[in-house]
Motif scaffolding. Sequence first.
Motif, PDB file in Angstrom:
ATOM      1  N   ALA A 113      44.207  38.649  37.492  1.00  0.00           N
ATOM      2  CA  ALA A 113      43.415  39.120  36.489  1.00  0.00           C
ATOM      3  C   ALA A 113      42.797  40.411  36.406  1.00  0.00           C
ATOM      4  CB  ALA A 113      42.315  38.211  35.919  1.00  0.00           C
ATOM      5  N   ALA A 114      42.252  40.806  37.846  1.00  0.00           N
ATOM      6  CA  ALA A 114      41.701  42.042  38.273  1.00  0.00           C
ATOM      7  C   ALA A 114      42.741  43.092  38.385  1.00  0.00           C
ATOM      8  CB  ALA A 114      40.960  41.797  39.332  1.00  0.00           C
ATOM      9  N   SER A 115      43.870  42.941  38.671  1.00  0.00           N
ATOM     10  CA  SER A 115      45.047  44.007  38.651  1.00  0.00           C
ATOM     11  C   SER A 115      45.495  44.323  37.385  1.00  0.00           C
ATOM     12  CB  SER A 115      46.312  43.150  39.289  1.00  0.00           C
ATOM     13  OG  SER A 115      46.991  42.484  38.625  1.00  0.00           O
ATOM     14  N   PHE A 116      45.454  43.428  36.374  1.00  0.00           N
ATOM     15  CA  PHE A 116      45.622  43.749  34.922  1.00  0.00           C
ATOM     16  C   PHE A 116      44.509  44.608  34.439  1.00  0.00           C
ATOM     17  CE2 PHE A 116      48.779  40.664  35.449  1.00  0.00           C
ATOM     18  CZ  PHE A 116      50.075  41.280  34.537  1.00  0.00           C
ATOM     19  N   PRO A 118      42.277  47.219  35.873  1.00  0.00           N
ATOM     20  CA  PRO A 118      41.623  47.728  37.296  1.00  0.00           C
ATOM     21  C   PRO A 118      40.036  48.089  37.200  1.00  0.00           C
ATOM     22  CG  PRO A 118      43.497  48.927  36.516  1.00  0.00           C
ATOM     23  CD  PRO A 118      43.267  48.063  35.385  1.00  0.00           C
ATOM     24  N   ARG A 119      39.703  48.557  36.282  1.00  0.00           N
ATOM     25  CA  ARG A 119      38.247  49.218  35.964  1.00  0.00           C
ATOM     26  C   ARG A 119      37.252  48.096  36.280  1.00  0.00           C
ATOM     27  NH1 ARG A 119      38.313  54.024  31.531  1.00  0.00           N
ATOM     28  NH2 ARG A 119      39.832  55.446  32.549  1.00  0.00           N
ATOM     29  N   ALA A 120      37.441  47.122  35.421  1.00  0.00           N
ATOM     30  CA  ALA A 120      36.309  46.007  35.356  1.00  0.00           C
ATOM     31  C   ALA A 120      36.963  44.985  36.545  1.00  0.00           C
ATOM     32  CB  ALA A 120      36.384  45.272  34.036  1.00  0.00           C
ATOM     33  N   GLY A 121      38.181  44.927  36.994  1.00  0.00           N
ATOM     34  CA  GLY A 121      38.512  43.820  37.924  1.00  0.00           C
ATOM     35  C   GLY A 121      37.870  44.222  39.410  1.00  0.00           C
ATOM     36  N   LYS A 122      38.000  45.645  39.587  1.00  0.00           N
ATOM     37  CA  LYS A 122      37.359  46.130  40.971  1.00  0.00           C
ATOM     38  C   LYS A 122      35.794  45.677  41.157  1.00  0.00           C
ATOM     39  CE  LYS A 122      37.140  50.125  43.935  1.00  0.00           C
ATOM     40  NZ  LYS A 122      37.280  51.458  44.039  1.00  0.00           N
ATOM     41  N   GLY A 123      35.132  45.531  40.074  1.00  0.00           N
ATOM     42  CA  GLY A 123      33.872  45.389  40.104  1.00  0.00           C
ATOM     43  C   GLY A 123      33.500  43.873  40.398  1.00  0.00           C
ATOM     44  N   ALA A 124      34.465  43.010  39.630  1.00  0.00           N
ATOM     45  CA  ALA A 124      34.541  41.457  39.564  1.00  0.00           C
ATOM     46  C   ALA A 124      34.686  41.110  41.083  1.00  0.00           C
ATOM     47  CB  ALA A 124      35.367  41.038  38.422  1.00  0.00           C
ATOM     48  N   ARG A 175      47.240  46.197  44.396  1.00  0.00           N
ATOM     49  CA  ARG A 175      47.007  47.604  44.222  1.00  0.00           C
ATOM     50  C   ARG A 175      47.424  48.641  45.184  1.00  0.00           C
ATOM     51  NH1 ARG A 175      46.332  48.026  39.198  1.00  0.00           N
ATOM     52  NH2 ARG A 175      45.457  49.998  39.656  1.00  0.00           N
ATOM     53  N   SER A 176      47.894  48.096  46.361  1.00  0.00           N
ATOM     54  CA  SER A 176      48.421  49.156  47.149  1.00  0.00           C
ATOM     55  C   SER A 176      49.948  49.123  47.042  1.00  0.00           C
ATOM     56  CB  SER A 176      48.377  48.605  48.547  1.00  0.00           C
ATOM     57  OG  SER A 176      46.751  48.428  48.650  1.00  0.00           O
TER      58      SER A 176
END
Length: 287
Positions: A113-116, A118-124, A175-176
């Motif tokens: 879910a975070a990979s789809f 990115p902005r909100a997913g990184k914080g989560a 993400r890498s």
Amino acid sequence: MKDLTAVKTEPLSTSVVRSAGVNKPKRSASRRFPSAALLPPIGFGVLFIVIWQLKGFHKLFHLELYQLPIPSAIAKAIQNNSVVLWNYSLYTGSEMIGGCIMGSAIGLLAAIAASFIPRAGKGAITLLAALNAVPIVALAPIMNNWFGDGVASKIAIVTIMTMATMAVSAYKGMRSVEPAYLELMHSYAAGRLAIFSKLRFRLALPHIFTALKINMATGMIGAIVGEFFISSRGLGFLLSDQIKLGNMPIAWSCIIIAAVLGIALYYCIQLIERMVIPWHVAQRNKQ
């Protein structure tokens, strides 16, 4: 006149190699004989047990036999209490495996879910990783209070301890991705779902298996420590109970069995990894 057809000729490449004095690369002993790579750790383990049996560690650290039983006493305790130890091992193993599966699945879904997003997913993912900072000695009583003293509370403990590791590791792998790979996928007009399934998820598989290996060790710790507080079965309960009674051979039997169970599950994950991602460079080097 000599028969020219009887003269044997060599391929040009072979003659050039021989004239230059270049030998073909030889495979290392560990690749030709996979069992050769196991000899050093097995030899070290045998030496460790022999020194332990001869009371070398007792002399080195000034320990008594009631503090550190010798391997023969531990083996005898395992033999005399095999039925109880087997049942309790299955009980603790079910807690660990159940919690690892649930925690890894939740962490993987969070990473996807975070990979789809990115902005909100990184914080989560960062907030989820903060769960690792919660001490297990504080988490275990809370879970026992919520779910009782049965299997559910120990599975909940292991779940919380393992999902952060999977989420962080899987998200990092997804993400890498090299920008050139993304540009190639975009040149084929691939959508986000196709990029995820054919590129991001495949490249994240080594990170996912690494997290699973870590979770096996973490899950065993969580299950045993959870049984220290409120439980009537399991290796952790038996370990705590026998330490109070001063029966150290059985207590050390629980430690040895827990270690063997963790190592066995670790190698099971490693075997699955070799079958699923044989294309990875780490797996090719082992062949």
